[in-house]
Every structure is written in C-alpha cells, then in structure tokens.
Design a protein around this motif. Structure first.
Motif, mmCIF file in Angstrom:
data_model
loop_
_atom_site.group_PDB
_atom_site.id
_atom_site.type_symbol
_atom_site.label_atom_id
_atom_site.label_comp_id
_atom_site.label_asym_id
_atom_site.label_seq_id
_atom_site.Cartn_x
_atom_site.Cartn_y
_atom_site.Cartn_z
ATOM 1 N N VAL A 1 47.721 15.381 5.490
ATOM 2 C CA VAL A 1 47.273 15.611 4.105
ATOM 3 C C VAL A 1 48.494 15.774 3.191
ATOM 4 C CG1 VAL A 1 46.071 17.228 2.560
ATOM 5 C CG2 VAL A 1 45.024 16.584 4.752
ATOM 6 N N VAL B 1 44.971 20.980 13.862
ATOM 7 C CA VAL B 1 45.046 21.435 12.464
ATOM 8 C C VAL B 1 46.454 21.199 11.913
ATOM 9 C CG1 VAL B 1 44.885 23.467 10.957
ATOM 10 C CG2 VAL B 1 43.173 23.094 12.746
ATOM 11 N N GLU B 2 47.455 21.350 12.780
ATOM 12 C CA GLU B 2 48.844 21.115 12.346
ATOM 13 C C GLU B 2 49.008 19.654 11.900
ATOM 14 O OE1 GLU B 2 51.691 21.957 15.418
ATOM 15 O OE2 GLU B 2 53.401 21.750 14.056
ATOM 16 N N ILE C 1 46.507 17.608 10.971
ATOM 17 C CA ILE C 1 45.681 17.395 9.773
ATOM 18 C C ILE C 1 46.468 17.817 8.531
ATOM 19 C CG2 ILE C 1 43.647 18.232 8.512
ATOM 20 C CD1 ILE C 1 42.203 18.481 11.233
ATOM 21 N N LYS C 2 47.036 19.012 8.593
ATOM 22 C CA LYS C 2 47.754 19.517 7.403
ATOM 23 C C LYS C 2 48.970 18.657 7.084
ATOM 24 C CE LYS C 2 46.212 24.284 7.383
ATOM 25 N NZ LYS C 2 46.515 25.689 7.645
ATOM 26 N N ASN D 1 37.877 20.673 3.162
ATOM 27 C CA ASN D 1 38.588 21.893 2.757
ATOM 28 C C ASN D 1 40.088 21.798 2.999
ATOM 29 O OD1 ASN D 1 36.221 22.868 1.833
ATOM 30 N ND2 ASN D 1 35.852 24.262 3.551
ATOM 31 N N TYR D 2 40.507 20.945 3.913
ATOM 32 C CA TYR D 2 41.946 20.739 4.113
ATOM 33 C C TYR D 2 42.522 19.845 3.014
ATOM 34 C CZ TYR D 2 41.474 22.591 8.852
ATOM 35 O OH TYR D 2 41.240 23.402 9.926
ATOM 36 N N ASP E 1 43.003 24.938 -0.533
ATOM 37 C CA ASP E 1 44.132 25.478 0.237
ATOM 38 C C ASP E 1 44.033 26.997 0.241
ATOM 39 O OD1 ASP E 1 44.930 26.254 -2.286
ATOM 40 O OD2 ASP E 1 46.465 24.712 -2.475
ATOM 41 N N GLU E 2 45.090 27.655 0.682
ATOM 42 C CA GLU E 2 45.010 29.124 0.803
ATOM 43 C C GLU E 2 44.829 29.795 -0.565
ATOM 44 O OE1 GLU E 2 48.776 27.249 0.951
ATOM 45 O OE2 GLU E 2 47.243 27.151 2.523
#
Ligand code: GLY
Ligand code: MN
Ligand code: MN
Length: 464
Positions: A161, A154-155, A157-158, A358-359, A363-364
């Motif tokens: 992006v 995930v790190e 991926i983020k 969703n990534y 976002d948050e």
C-alpha cells in the motif's frame, strides 16, 4: 509494459518496507467461462503486474528479501502451444523484460517454497481473491484453504500500500489515457440517451468503445434510468423523458490502469426544472469537494464538505430543513447519499481493495466510521501528493429507504418527508471524476468530460 528499471525499482523499494523472508506473488491463471477451454478474457493480478509487469497466465514471482534476488517461475511454451498461439518468447526473456535475472519452470516453485519453509523463513503473500489462487497457495504452503486469507502478511500488505498509493508520472499518464477513453464512452452515452432507446444498446456500445480504444471496461458498466439503485447493472429499460440516466463506467488501458467516471443526464437532452435543481446541488458538491483537495487534508473532511453542500442545497430546494451543522452531525444527508465520496484508483478501479479497505483508506490516525452511509466511505485518511482518487457525490431518492427512515421517525428535524415523497419517481444523480493530489492541491485527470448543465445539454443536442 514499462521498461525494466521501473519494475526493478519497485521491487527494491519494497525491500525497504519488508524486513526479511520472501514475498510470493502468484499471477492469475486462465479462468474457465463455461467449459475448460473457453476462458474469460485474461486479467493479470494487479500486484503481480506492478512488481513484475508480465501479462502471462500461470506465472509466479518471488522477491527474496534476505538474499536480494528476484525470481520468475513459469513454463516455456511447447510446440502444441505454438501451433495454436504462434511463437512465444521464452520465460527467461520475459523475466528479463521485468528486470528479473532468475527464471525457472513453474514446478520449481514448490521446491523453492518447501526449502524456504524448512529454513524457517517467513513467506509473505497478499490476500487472494480467486479460488484458484487460494488452492494453489494452500498446496504450496501446506495450509488449509480456510487458513490462507487469515495468513496473509500484514507487513507485506502495508508495504505494498505504501508504494502503490503514490502514483508515478508514468502511472498518472496511463490513468489519464483511461479517462480519455472514458470521455468517448460518456459523450457517446449522453448522445444516445434518447427516449425509446433500450439501456442495453448504450451499455453495449460504450463497452465496445473501451475495448476498441484500450482494454476491457474497468468494472461492469452501471447504466440505468433507475439510478436510485447505486450499482444498477440491469440495462433492460426503455428510456423515458422525465428520467435521469446514470452512466458509471470506465476503461482499462493496455497497461491495466483504469478510469471511473459517472455522468447523469436527462433522457432526451433537456433538464426540467426539478432535475436541474437537484443536478446543480450534486455538481456543486462535486466541485466544492474537488477544489478542497490538497495534501495533508483527511479525505473524510472532504466527504463531509460534500455532504454539507448537499444539505445546504436540499434545504434550499425544500427537501431538508433545520440547522446544517446539526443535520451534518446527525448524518441526515445519508438518506440522500448513503455512500462514501470516493476511493483510491489505480490498476484496480477500487485500488488495492482486495488487500483490505482499512489498510488502503484508513490508518492509525483515521478510523472507519460504523454509522449508516458513512461506513461506506472507502477512503478517509490524510491525503498525500500522488494519490489518485475519485470524487463521486450523489443524491438518490430511494423509495424503500425513504419509507424506512420515515417509519422509524429518523431525521424528522432535518427532512421534509412530505416533499421528499413527491420525489420518489425521480431516480438518482451521481457525478464522478478522477483526481490526482498534487503538491499544491489537485488536478482533474484527463480530457474534461462535460458536466455543467449547459455542457451536457450542448452535447446532447447532437444525438446519435
Ligand atoms: N464504479 C463504482 C464506483 O464508482 O465506485
Ligand atoms: Mn464509478
Ligand atoms: Mn468510483
């Protein structure tokens, strides 16, 4: 390929996003079509391309965050390859073109990964989308195939992006080239949309234009007088006056940047009154949405602005009724536009969608809706300068959906079902453009492709 500094800079930027360990990027391999030596035309993985720039099948790249080194793994060609393919550059020379100093044969990769694992270093990788990549990752990492996707970082991926969602001037220039190819594809499609023609003739012709002027189409062409089916890949109908023909098609450039454009035209070249009325509503939604685009605004707001325009237009046409705000709140427009307004665009036509929508689109601060239609909105988050995205509103008369919603008593306060029934033979309309978010708003990319009623009719007055 861009010059090597571009790739070095991208890898160094990624070093600021991912703290430690290594990132493993497997390039794509040739994929067999109907027997091993007959392969699909090769398409490199977009993330491998972004960081290393190399178009060769069977290569892998590593970014080592702990030691500040980058590696390319790939095999040099032997004399058999040279006989069939001509003289090829050495892997070390190719790596150098991407600014990578360390090159090694592919079988060194397994040893490199084994050593990193033994040292307890984190091995980041992106979620794969091809079976061959899953199998290779599984062999390299010693994981079951089923554990590969859930094990993606995930790190990473983020981080990817964060970099790729902001397009550089060079990337925007490539996307504009792809839109300019789409201009030729779409104006040709318009001029060919004459009664008696089979859709396949047009789809084949414009796919050829993409190949002749750039690269392959950026996704399988959607071309149909049954545009009420959103992604209609059947091209077997004979065109008839009274139908609208949707063409949703784009090209890839040699650097694999894409376009994604939709135009809808009346078969024969003249809009009838009913077609013109609905078309103008979609066009108004397209233009209102584009004009609203600016950094800081959530794309979800732009989606709902387009939806509002559609509700107001359909009310004027007598197809919807009631209070616009209430209709919007109830999402009654989703009977007519059961999809999102747009998505990110880049080297993938739905850019980075394989990393998880969703990534990329959320976002948050912005959570994806779960309601019918709105859940399909691929991009909802706040816009930033440098995003490239599509704006693609539509109105569709989908007989099964009309029946279902009517039978369920859905949106009875907002939809004039008796009139809507009479549009079941209409088809669908979508108008899609590719937009860059700029500091002060937006820029529609590429040579403007005819889209007003007058412009479309003018192009079609010169049929092919
Ligand atoms: N070409 C598919 C889409 O417009 O998203
Ligand atoms: Mn499209
Ligand atoms: Mn699109």
């Amino acid at each position: 390929m861009f010059n090597k500094e571009v790739y070095t800079k991208r890898r160094n930027k990624l070093r600021k996003e991912v703290k430690s360990g290594i990132a493993l990027f497997l390039g794509n391999v040739d994929a067999a079509f109907n027997y091993p030596a007959n392969v699909y035309s090769f398409r490199q993985d977009s993330h491998f391309l972004y960081f290393f720039g190399l178009q060769n099948p069977g290569f892998a790249g590593i970014i080592d965050f702990d030691n500040n080194k980058d590696y390319i793994f790939g095999n040099d060609f032997d004399i058999d390859d040279v006989i069939w393919m001509g003289v090829q550059p050495k892997v070390a020379d190719l790596a150098a073109k991407g600014g990578v100093e360390n090159a090694a044969p592919y079988n060194e990769l397994a040893k490199f990964i084994a050593k990193a694992k033994k040292e307890g270093r984190q091995i980041h990788y992106l979620p794969p989308y091809r079976g061959e990549t899953v199998i290779e990752l599984s062999a390299l990492l010693g994981l079951y195939n089923a554990d590969i996707k859930p094990g993606a970082s995930v790190e990473l991926i983020k981080g990817v992006v964060a970099l790729k969602e902001i397009k550089s001037d060079k990337e925007v220039a490539e996307i504009e080239k792809a839109v300019d190819i789409a201009y030729e594809m779409h104006t040709t499609s318009m001029r060919m949309a004459m009664p008696g023609r089979v859709e396949q003739e047009i789809a084949g012709t414009i796919e050829g234009i993409s190949l002749a002027l750039g690269g392959p189409v950026s996704f399988p062409i959607i071309l149909s007088q049954d545009g009420q089916t959103l992604h209609n890949h059947h091209h077997d109908k004979v065109l008839k006056v009274g139908r609208m023909m949707v063409t949703d098609a784009g090209a890839e450039t040699q650097e694999n940047y894409t376009s994604d454009i939709t135009r809808t035209v009346p078969v024969g070249g003249k809009f009838n009154d009913r077609q013109a009325e609905i078309y103008q509503i979609v066009l108004d939604a397209n233009m209102a949405a584009i004009e609203a685009i600016k950094p800081g605004l959530k794309y979800r707001e732009v989606h709902f602005l387009a939806a509002r325009t559609i509700i107001e237009g359909l009310k004027k046409a007598g197809l919807m009724k009631g209070d616009t705000d209430a209709a919007l709140k109830a999402e009654a427009h989703t009977l007519f536009m059961p999809h999102g307004l747009g998505h990110m665009m880049g080297m993938d036509v739905h850019d980075m969608e394989g990393l998880g929508e969703n990534y990329v689109g959320y976002d948050e601060n912005t959570t994806r809706a779960t309601t019918f239609g709105t859940a399909y909105l691929r991009l909802g988050k706040e816009l930033k300068t440098g995003f490239v995205l599509t704006v693609e509103p539509g109105i569709y008369f989908i007989p099964d959906l009309i029946d279902q919603f009517r039978n369920e008593g859905k949106f009875m306060d907002f939809v004039n079902y008796d009139k809507v029934e009479t549009y079941k033979d209409f088809g669908g309309i979508r108008i899609e453009d590719d937009i860059l978010v700029t500091d002060d708003g937006y820029r529609v990319l590429g040579k403007p492709i005819p889209k007003t009623i007058a412009e479309v009719e003018a192009v079609m007055s010169n049929p092919l």
